[in-house]
Design an enzyme around this catalytic site. Sequence first.
Site, PDB file in Angstrom:
ATOM      1  N   HIS A   1      -0.247 -14.198  -0.820  1.00 27.90           N
ATOM      2  CA  HIS A   1       1.022 -14.518  -0.169  1.00 27.90           C
ATOM      3  C   HIS A   1       1.517 -15.848  -0.734  1.00 27.90           C
ATOM      4  CE1 HIS A   1       0.173 -11.132   2.359  1.00 27.90           C
ATOM      5  NE2 HIS A   1      -1.001 -11.658   2.649  1.00 27.90           N
TER       6      HIS A   1
ATOM      7  N   ARG B   1       5.016 -17.277  -0.717  1.00 34.56           N
ATOM      8  CA  ARG B   1       5.990 -18.091   0.026  1.00 34.56           C
ATOM      9  C   ARG B   1       6.448 -17.355   1.268  1.00 34.56           C
ATOM     10  NH1 ARG B   1       8.522 -17.821  -4.765  1.00 34.56           N
ATOM     11  NH2 ARG B   1       8.704 -20.064  -4.873  1.00 34.56           N
TER      12      ARG B   1
ATOM     13  N   GLU C   1       0.823  -1.205   0.000  1.00 32.98           N
ATOM     14  CA  GLU C   1       0.000   0.000   0.000  1.00 32.98           C
ATOM     15  C   GLU C   1       0.861   1.260   0.000  1.00 32.98           C
ATOM     16  OE1 GLU C   1      -4.007   2.045   1.646  1.00 32.98           O
ATOM     17  OE2 GLU C   1      -3.579  -0.025   2.162  1.00 32.98           O
TER      18      GLU C   1
ATOM     19  N   HIS D   1      -3.121   0.897 -14.548  1.00 31.54           N
ATOM     20  CA  HIS D   1      -4.046   1.892 -15.122  1.00 31.54           C
ATOM     21  C   HIS D   1      -3.859   3.214 -14.384  1.00 31.54           C
ATOM     22  CE1 HIS D   1      -7.764   3.868 -16.338  1.00 31.54           C
ATOM     23  NE2 HIS D   1      -8.083   3.997 -15.075  1.00 31.54           N
TER      24      HIS D   1
ATOM     25  N   GLY E   1      -5.809   6.603 -14.497  1.00 30.56           N
ATOM     26  CA  GLY E   1      -6.936   7.336 -15.039  1.00 30.56           C
ATOM     27  C   GLY E   1      -7.195   8.618 -14.269  1.00 30.56           C
TER      28      GLY E   1
ATOM     29  N   GLY F   1      -6.251   5.008  -0.997  1.00 30.30           N
ATOM     30  CA  GLY F   1      -6.554   3.602  -1.214  1.00 30.30           C
ATOM     31  C   GLY F   1      -8.044   3.321  -1.190  1.00 30.30           C
TER      32      GLY F   1
END
Length: 142
Positions: free
Chosen positions: A91, A93, A64, A109, A111, A84
């Site tokens: 996940h 490994r 994030e 993308h 935009g 966000g």
Amino acid sequence: MSIWKKQPILESLARNAENTAVARLGIEYTEVGDDYLRARMPVDERTVQPFGILHGGASVLLAETLGSVAANHCLIRDNLMAVGLDINANHIRPVPAGQHVYGTATAVHIGATTQVWQINITNDKDKLVCASRITMAIVPRR
């Protein structure tokens, strides 16, 4: 050709991360390319779960962070910000304590109202640890 509307500068990114979760987890921005942003994070007592391996939540925080910072450097106007909207992470490994993981954000993308970023996190051997995707909403800055 560069995707950045405001060029990310490693020193500025580090300064902006002071006194945040980013700094507390030891995340360091390491590289800016024409179309990607990269950082590394230690796998240590700050980022492991009780079994001594990388915590999935720490991977998501790294993802994030990279997606948000990258998105905000692609905005066309200063009165906008990217926040966000949705994030997911697979996940792949485990990573034991004592290593680093490396996240790389690339745009899927860009935009006017949304952005989508892919963040791949790898281990010291460049093997995929986590594949994450974040959708950012572009909203007026408050």
